[in-house]
Design a protein around this motif. Structure first.
Motif, PDB file in Angstrom:
ATOM      1  N   VAL A 263     -16.756 -23.432  32.719  1.00  0.00           N
ATOM      2  CA  VAL A 263     -15.410 -22.985  33.042  1.00  0.00           C
ATOM      3  C   VAL A 263     -14.655 -24.170  33.615  1.00  0.00           C
ATOM      4  O   VAL A 263     -15.020 -24.704  34.652  1.00  0.00           O
ATOM      5  N   LEU A 264     -13.610 -24.602  32.888  1.00  0.00           N
ATOM      6  CA  LEU A 264     -12.825 -25.740  33.343  1.00  0.00           C
ATOM      7  C   LEU A 264     -11.689 -25.321  34.253  1.00  0.00           C
ATOM      8  O   LEU A 264     -11.317 -26.032  35.159  1.00  0.00           O
ATOM      9  N   PHE A 265     -11.112 -24.171  33.983  1.00  0.00           N
ATOM     10  CA  PHE A 265      -9.909 -23.784  34.695  1.00  0.00           C
ATOM     11  C   PHE A 265      -9.818 -22.279  34.749  1.00  0.00           C
ATOM     12  O   PHE A 265     -10.019 -21.605  33.759  1.00  0.00           O
ATOM     13  N   GLU A 266      -9.549 -21.767  35.925  1.00  0.00           N
ATOM     14  CA  GLU A 266      -9.336 -20.337  36.078  1.00  0.00           C
ATOM     15  C   GLU A 266      -8.080 -20.148  36.899  1.00  0.00           C
ATOM     16  O   GLU A 266      -7.892 -20.811  37.906  1.00  0.00           O
ATOM     17  N   ARG A 267      -7.217 -19.248  36.449  1.00  0.00           N
ATOM     18  CA  ARG A 267      -5.937 -19.078  37.133  1.00  0.00           C
ATOM     19  C   ARG A 267      -5.577 -17.604  37.150  1.00  0.00           C
ATOM     20  O   ARG A 267      -5.676 -16.920  36.143  1.00  0.00           O
ATOM     21  N   ARG A 268      -5.133 -17.135  38.284  1.00  0.00           N
ATOM     22  CA  ARG A 268      -4.613 -15.780  38.380  1.00  0.00           C
ATOM     23  C   ARG A 268      -3.240 -15.756  37.750  1.00  0.00           C
ATOM     24  O   ARG A 268      -2.432 -16.651  37.978  1.00  0.00           O
ATOM     25  N   THR A 269      -2.960 -14.732  36.968  1.00  0.00           N
ATOM     26  CA  THR A 269      -1.668 -14.672  36.309  1.00  0.00           C
ATOM     27  C   THR A 269      -0.805 -13.541  36.865  1.00  0.00           C
ATOM     28  O   THR A 269       0.076 -13.049  36.185  1.00  0.00           O
ATOM     29  N   ALA A 270      -1.063 -13.132  38.093  1.00  0.00           N
ATOM     30  CA  ALA A 270      -0.185 -12.164  38.741  1.00  0.00           C
ATOM     31  C   ALA A 270       1.134 -12.864  39.055  1.00  0.00           C
ATOM     32  O   ALA A 270       1.270 -14.060  38.846  1.00  0.00           O
ATOM     33  N   GLU A 271       2.113 -12.116  39.545  1.00  0.00           N
ATOM     34  CA  GLU A 271       3.397 -12.743  39.878  1.00  0.00           C
ATOM     35  C   GLU A 271       3.191 -13.925  40.812  1.00  0.00           C
ATOM     36  O   GLU A 271       2.308 -13.906  41.655  1.00  0.00           O
ATOM     37  N   PRO A 272       4.032 -14.951  40.667  1.00  0.00           N
ATOM     38  CA  PRO A 272       3.903 -16.105  41.565  1.00  0.00           C
ATOM     39  C   PRO A 272       4.204 -15.699  43.011  1.00  0.00           C
ATOM     40  O   PRO A 272       4.926 -14.731  43.255  1.00  0.00           O
ATOM     41  N   LEU A 273       3.666 -16.440  43.938  1.00  0.00           N
ATOM     42  CA  LEU A 273       3.920 -16.170  45.346  1.00  0.00           C
ATOM     43  C   LEU A 273       5.303 -16.681  45.737  1.00  0.00           C
ATOM     44  O   LEU A 273       5.762 -17.720  45.235  1.00  0.00           O
ATOM     45  N   LEU A 274       5.950 -15.989  46.643  1.00  0.00           N
ATOM     46  CA  LEU A 274       7.282 -16.370  47.098  1.00  0.00           C
ATOM     47  C   LEU A 274       7.275 -17.776  47.684  1.00  0.00           C
ATOM     48  O   LEU A 274       8.186 -18.560  47.441  1.00  0.00           O
ATOM     49  N   ARG A 275       6.219 -18.127  48.429  1.00  0.00           N
ATOM     50  CA  ARG A 275       6.197 -19.456  49.052  1.00  0.00           C
ATOM     51  C   ARG A 275       6.160 -20.566  48.008  1.00  0.00           C
ATOM     52  O   ARG A 275       6.705 -21.638  48.225  1.00  0.00           O
ATOM     53  N   HIS A 276       5.540 -20.321  46.856  1.00  0.00           N
ATOM     54  CA  HIS A 276       5.521 -21.322  45.785  1.00  0.00           C
ATOM     55  C   HIS A 276       6.903 -21.476  45.162  1.00  0.00           C
ATOM     56  O   HIS A 276       7.358 -22.594  44.904  1.00  0.00           O
ATOM     57  N   VAL A 277       7.570 -20.368  44.928  1.00  0.00           N
ATOM     58  CA  VAL A 277       8.904 -20.399  44.321  1.00  0.00           C
ATOM     59  C   VAL A 277       9.893 -21.066  45.271  1.00  0.00           C
ATOM     60  O   VAL A 277      10.631 -21.983  44.886  1.00  0.00           O
ATOM     61  N   VAL A 278       9.906 -20.641  46.523  1.00  0.00           N
ATOM     62  CA  VAL A 278      10.829 -21.199  47.518  1.00  0.00           C
ATOM     63  C   VAL A 278      10.560 -22.695  47.705  1.00  0.00           C
ATOM     64  O   VAL A 278      11.491 -23.506  47.735  1.00  0.00           O
ATOM     65  N   GLY A 279       9.305 -23.061  47.821  1.00  0.00           N
ATOM     66  CA  GLY A 279       8.960 -24.472  47.987  1.00  0.00           C
ATOM     67  C   GLY A 279       9.433 -25.322  46.828  1.00  0.00           C
ATOM     68  O   GLY A 279       9.973 -26.418  47.023  1.00  0.00           O
ATOM     69  N   GLY A 280       9.260 -24.815  45.625  1.00  0.00           N
ATOM     70  CA  GLY A 280       9.709 -25.543  44.444  1.00  0.00           C
ATOM     71  C   GLY A 280      11.221 -25.730  44.417  1.00  0.00           C
ATOM     72  O   GLY A 280      11.726 -26.799  44.052  1.00  0.00           O
ATOM     73  N   ILE A 281      11.938 -24.701  44.823  1.00  0.00           N
ATOM     74  CA  ILE A 281      13.400 -24.790  44.862  1.00  0.00           C
ATOM     75  C   ILE A 281      13.840 -25.806  45.912  1.00  0.00           C
ATOM     76  O   ILE A 281      14.727 -26.628  45.662  1.00  0.00           O
ATOM     77  N   LEU A 282      13.224 -25.764  47.092  1.00  0.00           N
ATOM     78  CA  LEU A 282      13.578 -26.713  48.153  1.00  0.00           C
ATOM     79  C   LEU A 282      13.294 -28.151  47.722  1.00  0.00           C
ATOM     80  O   LEU A 282      14.109 -29.049  47.938  1.00  0.00           O
ATOM     81  N   ARG A 283      12.147 -28.369  47.099  1.00  0.00           N
ATOM     82  CA  ARG A 283      11.810 -29.717  46.632  1.00  0.00           C
ATOM     83  C   ARG A 283      12.782 -30.178  45.547  1.00  0.00           C
ATOM     84  O   ARG A 283      13.253 -31.317  45.563  1.00  0.00           O
ATOM     85  N   ALA A 284      13.107 -29.301  44.614  1.00  0.00           N
ATOM     86  CA  ALA A 284      14.043 -29.653  43.543  1.00  0.00           C
ATOM     87  C   ALA A 284      15.412 -30.009  44.118  1.00  0.00           C
ATOM     88  O   ALA A 284      16.037 -30.991  43.700  1.00  0.00           O
ATOM     89  N   GLU A 285      15.852 -29.239  45.100  1.00  0.00           N
ATOM     90  CA  GLU A 285      17.148 -29.512  45.729  1.00  0.00           C
ATOM     91  C   GLU A 285      17.125 -30.859  46.452  1.00  0.00           C
ATOM     92  O   GLU A 285      18.056 -31.647  46.346  1.00  0.00           O
ATOM     93  N   ARG A 286      16.046 -31.127  47.178  1.00  0.00           N
ATOM     94  CA  ARG A 286      15.937 -32.394  47.913  1.00  0.00           C
ATOM     95  C   ARG A 286      15.923 -33.581  46.956  1.00  0.00           C
ATOM     96  O   ARG A 286      16.644 -34.560  47.162  1.00  0.00           O
ATOM     97  N   THR A 287      15.130 -33.489  45.901  1.00  0.00           N
ATOM     98  CA  THR A 287      15.054 -34.611  44.965  1.00  0.00           C
ATOM     99  C   THR A 287      16.348 -34.761  44.164  1.00  0.00           C
ATOM    100  O   THR A 287      16.729 -35.884  43.834  1.00  0.00           O
ATOM    101  N   GLU A 288      17.010 -33.654  43.874  1.00  0.00           N
ATOM    102  CA  GLU A 288      18.302 -33.724  43.185  1.00  0.00           C
ATOM    103  C   GLU A 288      19.331 -34.475  44.030  1.00  0.00           C
ATOM    104  O   GLU A 288      20.185 -35.179  43.513  1.00  0.00           O
TER     105      GLU A 288
END
Length: 142
Positions: A8-33
């Motif tokens: 097994v090389l990779f296992e990933r849960r495919t439930a809805e993403p966590l809010l902290r991941h989404v929010v973090g990604g948006i904050l990082r994108a805004e900062r880098t933009e």
């Protein structure tokens, strides 16, 4: 479960993403933009650079006070952050709906059987929301 001789090389849960991941990604994108550094935003928000990095990577669940401070430092309103989060969740639901439809119809025999039963997947604009988490496993035969 991997069969004998498979790794097994990779296992990933495919439930809805966590809010902290989404929010973090948006904050990082805004900062880098804005072409700003972690240090610059962390100083303006009065948080450590390590903590801001953890929030951006979705490793820490920031309190509403910390999120408000980071948003202020970025010139972003909390309500805008939440609206962008909703957009990300909707986009992810639509992506998953497309992937699920493709996975059903990518196997010609299964697609023919579904069509014969009158249960061929239908295309719709509405996102499909699944409450049951599934697991995706990539296997490599040895």
């Amino acid at each position: 479960m991997a069969a004998a001789g498979q790794v097994v090389l990779f296992e990933r849960r495919t439930a809805e993403p966590l809010l902290r991941h989404v929010v973090g990604g948006i904050l990082r994108a805004e900062r880098t933009e804005q072409a700003r550094t972690l240090l610059d935003v962390a100083l303006a928000a009065q948080v450590s650079t390590a903590y801001l990095s953890e929030v951006e990577r979705g490793r820490k669940e920031a309190s509403s006070e910390v999120l408000a401070a980071i948003c202020r430092a970025l010139g972003l309103r909390v309500v805008d952050l939440l609206a962008r989060s909703q957009d990300e969740f909707d986009a992810e639901a639509n992506r998953r709906a497309g992937v699920e439809r493709r996975s059903l119809t990518s196997r010609p025999r299964a697609a023919r059987e579904l069509h014969a039963l009158g249960t061929a997947p239908r295309r719709s604009a509405a996102p499909v929301r699944s409450t049951t988490p599934t697991t995706t496993v990539l296997l490599l035969a040895a």
